[in-house]
Design a protein around this motif. Structure first.
Motif, PDB file in Angstrom:
ATOM      1  N   PRO A 182     -20.971 -24.542  -3.647  1.00 38.53           N
ATOM      2  CA  PRO A 182     -19.576 -25.210  -3.810  1.00 38.53           C
ATOM      3  C   PRO A 182     -18.428 -24.428  -3.803  1.00 38.53           C
ATOM      4  CG  PRO A 182     -20.291 -25.088  -5.924  1.00 38.53           C
ATOM      5  CD  PRO A 182     -21.342 -24.464  -5.067  1.00 38.53           C
ATOM      6  N   PHE A 183     -18.621 -23.181  -3.543  1.00 32.83           N
ATOM      7  CA  PHE A 183     -17.199 -22.140  -3.628  1.00 32.83           C
ATOM      8  C   PHE A 183     -16.473 -21.869  -2.291  1.00 32.83           C
ATOM      9  CE2 PHE A 183     -20.582 -21.176  -6.899  1.00 32.83           C
ATOM     10  CZ  PHE A 183     -20.068 -21.643  -7.954  1.00 32.83           C
ATOM     11  N   ILE A 184     -16.902 -22.509  -1.202  1.00 34.71           N
ATOM     12  CA  ILE A 184     -15.998 -22.330  -0.264  1.00 34.71           C
ATOM     13  C   ILE A 184     -14.805 -23.101  -0.356  1.00 34.71           C
ATOM     14  CG2 ILE A 184     -16.055 -22.778   2.466  1.00 34.71           C
ATOM     15  CD1 ILE A 184     -19.133 -22.702   2.489  1.00 34.71           C
ATOM     16  N   ARG A 185     -13.622 -22.352  -0.059  1.00 34.20           N
ATOM     17  CA  ARG A 185     -12.237 -22.756  -0.050  1.00 34.20           C
ATOM     18  C   ARG A 185     -11.736 -22.184   1.037  1.00 34.20           C
ATOM     19  NH1 ARG A 185     -14.997 -24.150  -3.857  1.00 34.20           N
ATOM     20  NH2 ARG A 185     -14.371 -24.193  -5.930  1.00 34.20           N
ATOM     21  N   GLU A 186     -10.797 -23.315   1.902  1.00 40.20           N
ATOM     22  CA  GLU A 186     -10.279 -22.908   3.014  1.00 40.20           C
ATOM     23  C   GLU A 186      -9.007 -21.930   3.068  1.00 40.20           C
ATOM     24  OE1 GLU A 186     -11.573 -23.655   6.329  1.00 40.20           O
ATOM     25  OE2 GLU A 186     -13.097 -24.270   5.018  1.00 40.20           O
ATOM     26  N   ASN A 187      -8.404 -21.847   1.787  1.00 40.13           N
ATOM     27  CA  ASN A 187      -7.433 -21.182   1.490  1.00 40.13           C
ATOM     28  C   ASN A 187      -7.581 -19.819   1.063  1.00 40.13           C
ATOM     29  OD1 ASN A 187      -7.827 -21.966  -1.087  1.00 40.13           O
ATOM     30  ND2 ASN A 187      -6.054 -22.659  -1.565  1.00 40.13           N
ATOM     31  N   SER A 188      -8.842 -19.434   0.849  1.00 36.46           N
ATOM     32  CA  SER A 188      -9.402 -18.228   0.306  1.00 36.46           C
ATOM     33  C   SER A 188      -8.967 -17.167   1.524  1.00 36.46           C
ATOM     34  CB  SER A 188     -10.878 -18.186   0.242  1.00 36.46           C
ATOM     35  OG  SER A 188     -11.227 -16.995  -0.060  1.00 36.46           O
ATOM     36  N   ARG A 189      -8.312 -16.057   1.033  1.00 41.58           N
ATOM     37  CA  ARG A 189      -7.965 -15.191   1.980  1.00 41.58           C
ATOM     38  C   ARG A 189      -9.120 -14.205   2.299  1.00 41.58           C
ATOM     39  NH1 ARG A 189      -3.001 -12.136   1.201  1.00 41.58           N
ATOM     40  NH2 ARG A 189      -2.731 -13.221  -0.763  1.00 41.58           N
ATOM     41  N   TYR A 190     -10.299 -14.331   1.571  1.00 41.70           N
ATOM     42  CA  TYR A 190     -11.524 -13.497   2.036  1.00 41.70           C
ATOM     43  C   TYR A 190     -12.298 -14.531   2.529  1.00 41.70           C
ATOM     44  CZ  TYR A 190      -8.860 -10.019  -0.553  1.00 41.70           C
ATOM     45  OH  TYR A 190      -8.213  -9.001  -0.863  1.00 41.70           O
ATOM     46  N   LYS A 191     -12.448 -14.891   3.586  1.00 43.06           N
ATOM     47  CA  LYS A 191     -13.484 -16.016   4.272  1.00 43.06           C
ATOM     48  C   LYS A 191     -15.172 -15.290   3.893  1.00 43.06           C
ATOM     49  CE  LYS A 191     -10.240 -18.347   5.487  1.00 43.06           C
ATOM     50  NZ  LYS A 191      -9.665 -19.594   4.832  1.00 43.06           N
TER      51      LYS A 191
ATOM     52  N   GLU B  93       1.109 -17.317  -4.654  1.00 37.26           N
ATOM     53  CA  GLU B  93       0.769 -15.872  -4.404  1.00 37.26           C
ATOM     54  C   GLU B  93       0.111 -15.629  -3.189  1.00 37.26           C
ATOM     55  OE1 GLU B  93       0.555 -13.459  -8.539  1.00 37.26           O
ATOM     56  OE2 GLU B  93      -1.079 -14.263  -7.820  1.00 37.26           O
ATOM     57  N   CYS B  94      -0.341 -16.745  -2.429  1.00 42.30           N
ATOM     58  CA  CYS B  94      -0.949 -16.598  -1.096  1.00 42.30           C
ATOM     59  C   CYS B  94       0.248 -15.954  -0.008  1.00 42.30           C
ATOM     60  CB  CYS B  94      -1.266 -17.651  -0.421  1.00 42.30           C
ATOM     61  SG  CYS B  94       0.042 -18.985  -0.215  1.00 42.30           S
TER      62      CYS B  94
ATOM     63  N   ARG C 177       4.105  -7.237  -3.296  1.00 45.38           N
ATOM     64  CA  ARG C 177       3.074  -7.126  -4.460  1.00 45.38           C
ATOM     65  C   ARG C 177       3.454  -7.372  -5.744  1.00 45.38           C
ATOM     66  NH1 ARG C 177      -0.332  -1.647  -3.257  1.00 45.38           N
ATOM     67  NH2 ARG C 177       1.408  -0.735  -4.274  1.00 45.38           N
ATOM     68  N   ASN C 178       2.498  -7.967  -6.649  1.00 46.23           N
ATOM     69  CA  ASN C 178       2.752  -8.272  -8.021  1.00 46.23           C
ATOM     70  C   ASN C 178       2.077  -7.007  -8.689  1.00 46.23           C
ATOM     71  OD1 ASN C 178       2.600  -9.024 -10.818  1.00 46.23           O
ATOM     72  ND2 ASN C 178       1.388 -11.170 -10.034  1.00 46.23           N
ATOM     73  N   THR C 179       2.954  -6.067  -9.186  1.00 46.94           N
ATOM     74  CA  THR C 179       2.710  -4.749  -9.675  1.00 46.94           C
ATOM     75  C   THR C 179       3.133  -4.533 -11.060  1.00 46.94           C
ATOM     76  OG1 THR C 179       3.155  -4.032  -7.367  1.00 46.94           O
ATOM     77  CG2 THR C 179       3.585  -2.277  -8.982  1.00 46.94           C
ATOM     78  N   LEU C 180       2.505  -3.526 -11.582  1.00 49.58           N
ATOM     79  CA  LEU C 180       2.715  -3.003 -12.972  1.00 49.58           C
ATOM     80  C   LEU C 180       2.829  -1.361 -12.511  1.00 49.58           C
ATOM     81  CD1 LEU C 180       1.324  -3.514 -16.406  1.00 49.58           C
ATOM     82  CD2 LEU C 180       0.953  -0.951 -15.134  1.00 49.58           C
ATOM     83  N   CYS C 181       3.925  -0.701 -13.226  1.00 48.60           N
ATOM     84  CA  CYS C 181       3.904   0.585 -13.400  1.00 48.60           C
ATOM     85  C   CYS C 181       3.983   1.071 -14.489  1.00 48.60           C
ATOM     86  CB  CYS C 181       5.270   1.207 -12.691  1.00 48.60           C
ATOM     87  SG  CYS C 181       5.353   1.214 -10.761  1.00 48.60           S
ATOM     88  N   LEU C 182       3.080   2.211 -14.960  1.00 51.63           N
ATOM     89  CA  LEU C 182       2.921   2.665 -16.349  1.00 51.63           C
ATOM     90  C   LEU C 182       3.445   4.049 -16.319  1.00 51.63           C
ATOM     91  CD1 LEU C 182       1.565   2.258 -19.020  1.00 51.63           C
ATOM     92  CD2 LEU C 182      -0.569   3.342 -18.117  1.00 51.63           C
TER      93      LEU C 182
END
Length: 222
Positions: free
Chosen positions: A209-218, A49-50, A22-27
């Protein structure tokens, strides 16, 4: 060192996580206590980041500072592109939003941050890699979110500081008490929202026009 100086600090890193990092931040607060761990929600699935696991929530916590408690939240880089990120943080009580960033900061992206601060009446502090880091150019910024002051005529620029391209230490002084008074009287943030009319915002339906085949959330495709 930060504990001795009683300084709060946010650290970003690639976190080991199952099934993917994960790309993470700790505070951390000024006593060295971890306040929250935030993982980037909007991963750049059109790029490398996929290969990351996205976070599933936004967090706000009371950060104990030498000047008193401040409610702080975070979003990371591409999260900035979605108004929902800052909106959720505002709804959770954030007074300042931290934004670690790694991309070219130009007029449009800086304008996004100015807008997020303005529309949510929050402070936003963005730290971007300096020039020399791949595809980055510095220009870290801080905005206080206060468009109006009773003592000033008309609208004001909410920019506190904009850094240059080079690496350095830059101080952004957020007038927290003034920001709190502003939030208690002005019209933005959650003062006059109509959430009952925003049901479309939580729909998973996606049309061209927002359909993307590489989108994680279909979602549901139109």
């Amino acid at each position: 060192m930060e504990k001795r100086r009683q300084a709060t600090i946010g650290i970003t890193f690639l976190e080991k996580y199952d099934p993917l990092p994960r790309n993470t931040l700790c505070l951390f607060d000024r006593f060295g206590n971890k306040i929250f761990t935030y993982a980037k929600v909007h991963t750049c699935d059109f790029d490398v980041e996929c290969n990351l696991t996205p976070g599933d929530d936004f967090f706000v916590a009371d950060l104990n500072t030498l000047q008193g408690n401040v409610k702080v939240g975070a979003m990371i880089c591409y999260d900035r592109e979605f108004p929902e990120s800052a909106r959720v943080l505002m709804l959770k009580g954030a007074e300042i939003i931290l934004v670690p960033n790694a991309c070219p900061m130009e007029i449009n992206r800086i304008s996004q941050l100015r807008a997020r601060a303005y529309e949510n009446m929050v402070g936003i502090a963005t730290v971007n890699y300096p020039i020399g880091h791949p595809n980055c150019n510095g220009h870290s910024t801080a905005f206080d979110g206060m468009a109006y002051r009773p003592s000033e005529k008309g609208s004001r620029d909410t920019l506190i500081i904009e850094a240059g391209e080079r690496e350095g230490i830059y101080i952004a002084d957020f007038p927290i008490q003034e920001m709190r008074e502003y939030r208690s009287r002005e019209i933005h943030g959650n003062a006059y929202r109509c959430p009952q009319k925003y049901k479309l915002l939580i729909s998973e339906h996606v049309e061209e026009p927002f359909i993307r085949e590489n989108s994680r959330y279909k979602g549901e495709r139109g």
